[in-house]
Scaffold this motif. Structure first.
Motif, PDB file in Angstrom:
ATOM      1  N   GLN A  29       0.815  -1.219   0.000  1.00 48.22           N
ATOM      2  CA  GLN A  29       0.000   0.000   0.000  1.00 48.22           C
ATOM      3  C   GLN A  29       0.846   1.265   0.000  1.00 48.22           C
ATOM      4  OE1 GLN A  29      -3.021  -0.170   3.046  1.00 48.22           O
ATOM      5  NE2 GLN A  29      -3.507  -2.277   2.543  1.00 48.22           N
ATOM      6  N   PHE A  30       2.120   1.144   0.258  1.00 48.63           N
ATOM      7  CA  PHE A  30       2.982   2.325   0.308  1.00 48.63           C
ATOM      8  C   PHE A  30       2.920   3.129  -0.989  1.00 48.63           C
ATOM      9  CE2 PHE A  30       6.387   1.626   3.823  1.00 48.63           C
ATOM     10  CZ  PHE A  30       5.414   1.231   4.715  1.00 48.63           C
ATOM     11  N   GLU A  31       2.880   2.423  -2.103  1.00 47.54           N
ATOM     12  CA  GLU A  31       2.853   3.116  -3.401  1.00 47.54           C
ATOM     13  C   GLU A  31       1.571   3.901  -3.619  1.00 47.54           C
ATOM     14  OE1 GLU A  31       5.220   1.040  -6.859  1.00 47.54           O
ATOM     15  OE2 GLU A  31       3.773  -0.364  -5.988  1.00 47.54           O
ATOM     16  N   LEU A  32       0.529   3.558  -2.891  1.00 49.26           N
ATOM     17  CA  LEU A  32      -0.773   4.198  -3.078  1.00 49.26           C
ATOM     18  C   LEU A  32      -0.942   5.481  -2.274  1.00 49.26           C
ATOM     19  CD1 LEU A  32      -2.965   0.966  -2.911  1.00 49.26           C
ATOM     20  CD2 LEU A  32      -2.023   2.104  -4.940  1.00 49.26           C
ATOM     21  N   VAL A  33      -0.011   5.731  -1.363  1.00 50.58           N
ATOM     22  CA  VAL A  33      -0.115   6.916  -0.509  1.00 50.58           C
ATOM     23  C   VAL A  33       0.323   8.139  -1.317  1.00 50.58           C
ATOM     24  CG1 VAL A  33       0.719   8.012   1.609  1.00 50.58           C
ATOM     25  CG2 VAL A  33       0.344   5.527   1.539  1.00 50.58           C
ATOM     26  N   ALA A  35       2.020  11.503  -2.405  1.00 46.97           N
ATOM     27  CA  ALA A  35       3.351  11.999  -2.038  1.00 46.97           C
ATOM     28  C   ALA A  35       3.292  12.981  -0.868  1.00 46.97           C
ATOM     29  CB  ALA A  35       4.018  12.636  -3.249  1.00 46.97           C
ATOM     30  N   ALA A  36       2.298  13.852  -0.866  1.00 48.34           N
ATOM     31  CA  ALA A  36       2.198  14.862   0.188  1.00 48.34           C
ATOM     32  C   ALA A  36       1.916  14.252   1.563  1.00 48.34           C
ATOM     33  CB  ALA A  36       1.101  15.875  -0.152  1.00 48.34           C
ATOM     34  N   ALA A  37       1.358  13.061   1.583  1.00 51.46           N
ATOM     35  CA  ALA A  37       1.007  12.417   2.855  1.00 51.46           C
ATOM     36  C   ALA A  37       1.977  11.312   3.242  1.00 51.46           C
ATOM     37  CB  ALA A  37      -0.402  11.849   2.756  1.00 51.46           C
ATOM     38  N   PHE A  38       2.927  10.988   2.370  1.00 49.58           N
ATOM     39  CA  PHE A  38       3.737   9.795   2.603  1.00 49.58           C
ATOM     40  C   PHE A  38       4.627   9.888   3.837  1.00 49.58           C
ATOM     41  CE2 PHE A  38       7.222   6.851   2.277  1.00 49.58           C
ATOM     42  CZ  PHE A  38       6.531   5.667   2.063  1.00 49.58           C
ATOM     43  N   VAL A  39       5.261  11.001   4.069  1.00 50.82           N
ATOM     44  CA  VAL A  39       6.173  11.117   5.217  1.00 50.82           C
ATOM     45  C   VAL A  39       5.411  10.853   6.518  1.00 50.82           C
ATOM     46  CG1 VAL A  39       7.589  12.726   6.559  1.00 50.82           C
ATOM     47  CG2 VAL A  39       7.865  12.587   4.070  1.00 50.82           C
ATOM     48  N   ALA A  40       4.263  11.464   6.680  1.00 51.30           N
ATOM     49  CA  ALA A  40       3.460  11.243   7.896  1.00 51.30           C
ATOM     50  C   ALA A  40       2.999   9.788   7.981  1.00 51.30           C
ATOM     51  CB  ALA A  40       2.260  12.193   7.919  1.00 51.30           C
ATOM     52  N   TYR A  41       2.626   9.222   6.847  1.00 52.18           N
ATOM     53  CA  TYR A  41       2.184   7.825   6.803  1.00 52.18           C
ATOM     54  C   TYR A  41       3.314   6.897   7.241  1.00 52.18           C
ATOM     55  CZ  TYR A  41       0.430   3.432   4.854  1.00 52.18           C
ATOM     56  OH  TYR A  41       0.020   2.135   4.691  1.00 52.18           O
ATOM     57  N   GLU A  42       4.492   7.078   6.680  1.00 53.68           N
ATOM     58  CA  GLU A  42       5.649   6.237   7.006  1.00 53.68           C
ATOM     59  C   GLU A  42       6.044   6.387   8.471  1.00 53.68           C
ATOM     60  OE1 GLU A  42       9.024   3.831   7.126  1.00 53.68           O
ATOM     61  OE2 GLU A  42       7.361   3.827   5.718  1.00 53.68           O
ATOM     62  N   GLN A  43       6.050   7.597   8.962  1.00 51.82           N
ATOM     63  CA  GLN A  43       6.414   7.804  10.361  1.00 51.82           C
ATOM     64  C   GLN A  43       5.388   7.165  11.300  1.00 51.82           C
ATOM     65  OE1 GLN A  43       7.026  12.060  10.455  1.00 51.82           O
ATOM     66  NE2 GLN A  43       9.071  11.878   9.587  1.00 51.82           N
ATOM     67  N   ALA A  44       4.116   7.243  10.961  1.00 50.42           N
ATOM     68  CA  ALA A  44       3.080   6.588  11.762  1.00 50.42           C
ATOM     69  C   ALA A  44       3.239   5.069  11.694  1.00 50.42           C
ATOM     70  CB  ALA A  44       1.694   7.009  11.276  1.00 50.42           C
ATOM     71  N   THR A 107      11.726  10.286   4.955  1.00 47.10           N
ATOM     72  CA  THR A 107      11.932  11.634   4.413  1.00 47.10           C
ATOM     73  C   THR A 107      11.221  11.826   3.075  1.00 47.10           C
ATOM     74  OG1 THR A 107      13.998  11.025   3.301  1.00 47.10           O
ATOM     75  CG2 THR A 107      14.162  11.840   5.576  1.00 47.10           C
ATOM     76  N   GLY A 108      10.628  10.737   2.553  1.00 45.39           N
ATOM     77  CA  GLY A 108       9.888  10.818   1.298  1.00 45.39           C
ATOM     78  C   GLY A 108       9.980   9.506   0.538  1.00 45.39           C
ATOM     79  N   PHE A 109       8.963   9.231  -0.237  1.00 48.92           N
ATOM     80  CA  PHE A 109       8.906   7.975  -0.993  1.00 48.92           C
ATOM     81  C   PHE A 109       9.918   7.989  -2.123  1.00 48.92           C
ATOM     82  CE2 PHE A 109       7.331   5.146  -4.300  1.00 48.92           C
ATOM     83  CZ  PHE A 109       7.059   3.999  -3.567  1.00 48.92           C
ATOM     84  N   GLU A 110      10.742   6.955  -2.181  1.00 49.51           N
ATOM     85  CA  GLU A 110      11.674   6.742  -3.289  1.00 49.51           C
ATOM     86  C   GLU A 110      11.435   5.328  -3.783  1.00 49.51           C
ATOM     87  OE1 GLU A 110      15.868   7.705  -2.649  1.00 49.51           O
ATOM     88  OE2 GLU A 110      15.238   8.717  -0.804  1.00 49.51           O
TER      89      GLU A 110
END
Length: 141
Positions: A29-33, A35-44, A107-110
């Motif tokens: 599901q990571f790819e579906l998040v 970009a603007a929300a990914f950092v908060a999603y990953e940290q959570a 720090t951001g989706f790569e």
């Protein structure tokens, strides 16, 4: 039937199930998040997953050590060593590969980092499956 082997199987199977859920469902599901929300999603994700994986790692460590050092009746000597090696693989891959990759993703989706995380996680899932299979064999043989 050894209570230690029963608990070890429960923990090993629980961790294997958790790891396959992460591999097949959570990480996909990571790819579906967005970009603007990914950092908060990953940290959570990093904060929340520790409440599940921490107790599982503790249980695996304790029961694996029990099988290795106290060898329940009829347990082959090599089974404790194989289980310990699988645990070292799981914990080592987590500490030295998965955690740093999650750090980079925080720090951001790569895409390349994400793909590396999927490969690293597959190693953990396979090692966890082998550990659960060993635990089942020890209990049911």
């Amino acid at each position: 039937m050894s209570p230690l082997l029963v608990v070890h199987l429960a923990v090993a199977a629980g961790y294997a199930g958790f790891q396959w859920t992460v591999q097949v469902l959570v990480y996909r599901q990571f790819e579906l998040v967005p970009a603007a929300a990914f950092v908060a999603y990953e940290q959570a994700h990093q904060r929340r997953v520790s409440f599940v994986v921490g107790p599982l790692f503790a249980g695996l460590t304790l029961t694996t050590a029990g099988v290795l050092f106290f060898r329940p009746a009829g347990t082959p000597w090599w089974a404790g060593i194989v289980g310990a090696v699988l645990l070292v693989v799981i914990l080592g891959v987590t500490a030295f590969l998965a955690v740093p990759l999650h750090g980079r993703l925080s720090t951001g989706f790569e895409k390349s980092v994400y793909r590396s995380l999927l490969r690293v996680d597959l190693v953990r899932a396979v090692a966890a499956t082998l550990d659960a299979a060993l635990a089942a064999w020890l209990l049911l043989r």
